[in-house]
Write an enzyme that holds these catalytic residues in place. Structure first.
Site, PDB file in Angstrom:
ATOM      1  N   ILE A  18       0.851  -1.202   0.000  1.00 29.57           N
ATOM      2  CA  ILE A  18       0.000   0.000   0.000  1.00 29.57           C
ATOM      3  C   ILE A  18       0.885   1.251   0.000  1.00 29.57           C
ATOM      4  O   ILE A  18       0.621   2.218  -0.722  1.00 29.57           O
ATOM      5  CB  ILE A  18      -0.984  -0.021   1.195  1.00 29.57           C
ATOM      6  N   ASP A  62      12.320   2.715  11.939  1.00 29.41           N
ATOM      7  CA  ASP A  62      11.653   1.650  12.704  1.00 29.41           C
ATOM      8  C   ASP A  62      10.679   2.332  13.661  1.00 29.41           C
ATOM      9  O   ASP A  62      11.102   2.985  14.620  1.00 29.41           O
ATOM     10  CB  ASP A  62      12.698   0.839  13.479  1.00 29.41           C
ATOM     11  N   VAL A  63       9.393   2.173  13.418  1.00 33.19           N
ATOM     12  CA  VAL A  63       8.411   2.926  14.217  1.00 33.19           C
ATOM     13  C   VAL A  63       8.304   2.422  15.651  1.00 33.19           C
ATOM     14  O   VAL A  63       7.640   3.047  16.476  1.00 33.19           O
ATOM     15  CB  VAL A  63       7.004   2.968  13.546  1.00 33.19           C
ATOM     16  N   GLY A  91       2.546  -1.160   9.364  1.00 33.72           N
ATOM     17  CA  GLY A  91       1.595  -1.985  10.115  1.00 33.72           C
ATOM     18  C   GLY A  91       1.993  -3.441  10.146  1.00 33.72           C
ATOM     19  O   GLY A  91       2.782  -3.907   9.319  1.00 33.72           O
ATOM     20  N   TYR A 160      -5.015  -6.732  16.518  1.00 32.60           N
ATOM     21  CA  TYR A 160      -5.042  -5.853  15.337  1.00 32.60           C
ATOM     22  C   TYR A 160      -6.209  -4.867  15.418  1.00 32.60           C
ATOM     23  O   TYR A 160      -6.028  -3.649  15.223  1.00 32.60           O
ATOM     24  CB  TYR A 160      -5.136  -6.709  14.067  1.00 32.60           C
ATOM     25  N   LYS A 164      -6.062  -0.716  15.711  1.00 33.89           N
ATOM     26  CA  LYS A 164      -6.659   0.204  14.729  1.00 33.89           C
ATOM     27  C   LYS A 164      -7.775   1.035  15.374  1.00 33.89           C
ATOM     28  O   LYS A 164      -8.000   2.185  14.986  1.00 33.89           O
ATOM     29  CB  LYS A 164      -7.187  -0.573  13.521  1.00 33.89           C
ATOM     30  N   ARG A 207      -9.616 -21.099   5.022  1.00 30.21           N
ATOM     31  CA  ARG A 207     -10.763 -20.689   5.848  1.00 30.21           C
ATOM     32  C   ARG A 207     -10.910 -19.167   5.829  1.00 30.21           C
ATOM     33  O   ARG A 207     -11.999 -18.618   5.689  1.00 30.21           O
ATOM     34  CB  ARG A 207     -10.570 -21.181   7.293  1.00 30.21           C
TER      35      ARG A 207
HETATM   36  N1  LIG Z   1      -3.614  -5.375   3.180  1.00 30.01           N
HETATM   37  C1  LIG Z   1      -4.787  -5.100   3.709  1.00 30.01           C
HETATM   38  O1  LIG Z   1      -5.802  -5.780   3.433  1.00 30.01           O
HETATM   39  C2  LIG Z   1      -4.964  -3.967   4.659  1.00 30.01           C
HETATM   40  C3  LIG Z   1      -6.285  -3.637   5.041  1.00 30.01           C
HETATM   41  C4  LIG Z   1      -6.487  -2.578   5.912  1.00 30.01           C
HETATM   42  C5  LIG Z   1      -5.413  -1.880   6.393  1.00 30.01           C
HETATM   43  N2  LIG Z   1      -4.140  -2.234   6.028  1.00 30.01           N
HETATM   44  C6  LIG Z   1      -3.048  -1.449   6.582  1.00 30.01           C
HETATM   45  O2  LIG Z   1      -2.245  -0.975   5.516  1.00 30.01           O
HETATM   46  C7  LIG Z   1      -0.941  -0.699   6.010  1.00 30.01           C
HETATM   47  C8  LIG Z   1       0.094  -1.239   5.023  1.00 30.01           C
HETATM   48  O3  LIG Z   1      -0.053  -2.642   4.959  1.00 30.01           O
HETATM   49  P1  LIG Z   1       0.181  -3.495   3.608  1.00 30.01           P
HETATM   50  O4  LIG Z   1      -1.049  -4.292   3.411  1.00 30.01           O
HETATM   51  O5  LIG Z   1       0.712  -2.651   2.525  1.00 30.01           O
HETATM   52  O6  LIG Z   1       1.268  -4.539   4.111  1.00 30.01           O
HETATM   53  P2  LIG Z   1       2.844  -4.620   3.785  1.00 30.01           P
HETATM   54  O7  LIG Z   1       3.336  -5.716   4.654  1.00 30.01           O
HETATM   55  O8  LIG Z   1       3.049  -4.736   2.322  1.00 30.01           O
HETATM   56  O9  LIG Z   1       3.367  -3.216   4.283  1.00 30.01           O
HETATM   57  C9  LIG Z   1       3.612  -2.922   5.634  1.00 30.01           C
HETATM   58  C10 LIG Z   1       4.924  -2.165   5.694  1.00 30.01           C
HETATM   59  O10 LIG Z   1       5.140  -1.751   7.056  1.00 30.01           O
HETATM   60  C11 LIG Z   1       6.507  -1.971   7.322  1.00 30.01           C
HETATM   61  N3  LIG Z   1       6.734  -2.109   8.768  1.00 30.01           N
HETATM   62  C12 LIG Z   1       6.363  -3.116   9.588  1.00 30.01           C
HETATM   63  N4  LIG Z   1       6.846  -2.892  10.837  1.00 30.01           N
HETATM   64  C13 LIG Z   1       7.514  -1.718  10.782  1.00 30.01           C
HETATM   65  C14 LIG Z   1       8.237  -0.958  11.722  1.00 30.01           C
HETATM   66  N5  LIG Z   1       8.422  -1.387  12.980  1.00 30.01           N
HETATM   67  N6  LIG Z   1       8.786   0.225  11.331  1.00 30.01           N
HETATM   68  C15 LIG Z   1       8.641   0.662  10.045  1.00 30.01           C
HETATM   69  N7  LIG Z   1       8.002  -0.029   9.098  1.00 30.01           N
HETATM   70  C16 LIG Z   1       7.433  -1.202   9.468  1.00 30.01           C
HETATM   71  C17 LIG Z   1       6.863  -3.250   6.592  1.00 30.01           C
HETATM   72  O11 LIG Z   1       8.264  -3.403   6.436  1.00 30.01           O
HETATM   73  C18 LIG Z   1       6.103  -3.063   5.283  1.00 30.01           C
HETATM   74  O12 LIG Z   1       6.879  -2.421   4.301  1.00 30.01           O
HETATM   75  C19 LIG Z   1      -0.891  -1.286   7.417  1.00 30.01           C
HETATM   76  O13 LIG Z   1      -1.031  -0.257   8.369  1.00 30.01           O
HETATM   77  C20 LIG Z   1      -2.078  -2.206   7.465  1.00 30.01           C
HETATM   78  O14 LIG Z   1      -2.592  -2.382   8.778  1.00 30.01           O
HETATM   79  C21 LIG Z   1      -3.901  -3.264   5.167  1.00 30.01           C
END
Ligand SMILES: NC(=O)c1ccc[n+]([C@@H]2O[C@H](COP(=O)([O-])OP(=O)(O)OC[C@H]3O[C@@H](n4cnc5c(N)ncnc54)[C@H](O)[C@@H]3O)[C@@H](O)[C@H]2O)c1
Length: 259
Positions: A18, A62-63, A91, A160, A164, A207
């Site tokens: 994302i 690193d958050v 996330g 989770y 959120k 599932r």
């Molecule tokens: N994929 C979905 O269906 C979905 C749905 C709703 C919300 N989200 C949210 O979208 C956001 C992005 O998720 P995504 O689906 O692209 O997944 P993703 O795993 O592709 O991206 C998540 C990114 O966060 C980074 N990350 C994780 N821990 C970290 C830390 N401690 N410090 C800095 N960076 C860190 C990872 O390295 C990764 O690049 C997240 O907040 C997730 O909760 C995703």
């Protein structure tokens, strides 16, 4: 979209699915973007350069570490000139039934998704309040990647969903407190995105996949690109009066179905 050209954007978790889709939209609209993520600098820089040779940059962030976020946001501000838009997007997810939910998973999820969002937003906001203001223009825009489960329990999503849900209230507090400074705060809350966190679970857990398939009235998952446009809108001049709210992009998953 009005008001994006030349803007400086910082995205935590910017190398994820994302994050890259959002960066791509901002770059296409003429913004400059800094991705912050866990990759070593060389690997992260390669991701940034693939998006744009001169308008994208990478800083390690690193958050879960206050010092790392403070350093990354400072570096981003130097490279961008100023941060106009900060997007807390990093996330993580671990699904566990409540009776088996471990303290370790609970703490890790809250640390990345909620406390990490607090750190990114606070460090960015401390710089934004010093941004000179031209007329009615905002000093800054703070955005979060939330989730439809911020308001809707999902089975086995204790840590989770709580993270959120906490982020939703954090966003409202920021919106309320920083509005007089000319800073808006909003959430883009995707539903099931066939990307990153959900794609990995969907592909390995039949599932989960079945549950997803029958949950979404539009009968398909969302793409990362379909999420990205709402970030752009909330950062644009068209959304200058929108603060303290969430854009839910869930294909109707929150609608009550009577069949
Ligand atoms: N994929 C979905 O269906 C979905 C749905 C709703 C919300 N989200 C949210 O979208 C956001 C992005 O998720 P995504 O689906 O692209 O997944 P993703 O795993 O592709 O991206 C998540 C990114 O966060 C980074 N990350 C994780 N821990 C970290 C830390 N401690 N410090 C800095 N960076 C860190 C990872 O390295 C990764 O690049 C997240 O907040 C997730 O909760 C995703």
């Amino acid at each position: 979209m009005k008001g994006i050209t030349g803007k400086g954007v910082f995205i935590s978790g910017g190398c994820g699915d994302i994050g890259r889709a959002v960066a791509t939209r901002f770059l296409a609209a003429g913004a400059r973007v800094v991705l912050g993520d866990l990759l070593p600098v060389k690997a992260g820089q390669a991701v940034a350069k693939k998006l744009s040779a001169d308008a994208a940059h990478y800083v390690r962030c690193d958050v879960t570490s206050a010092a790392s976020v403070a350093r990354a946001v400072r570096q981003a501000a130097v490279w961008l000139g100023r941060i106009d838009v900060a997007i807390s997007n990093a996330g993580t997810v671990t699904n566990q039934p409540f009776l088996e939910l471990t303290e370790e998973a609970w703490h890790r999820t809250l640390e990345v998704n909620l406390t990490g969002s607090f750190r990114v937003a606070q460090q960015a906001a401390r710089l934004m309040v010093k941004n000179p203001r031209r007329g009615k223009e905002r000093r800054g825009v703070i955005l979060f990647t939330g989730s439809w489960v911020q308001e809707m329990p999902w089975p086995h999503g204790g840590s989770y969903c709580a993270s959120k849900g906490g982020q939703l209230m954090l966003m409202k507090i920021i919106a309320q407190e920083l509005a007089p400074h000319g800073i808006t705060a909003n959430i883009v809350a995707p539903g099931m995105v066939y990307a990153g966190l959900t794609k990995a679970i969907y592909d390995r857990d039949r599932r989960f996949a079945k549950l997803v398939d029958k949950t979404v009235p539009l009968l398909r998952m969302c793409s990362a690109e379909e999420v990205a446009g709402s970030f752009l809108h909330l950062a644009s001049e068209d959304a200058a009066y929108i603060t303290g709210t969430s854009v839910i992009i869930d294909g109707g998953a929150m609608l009550v179905r009577r069949e």
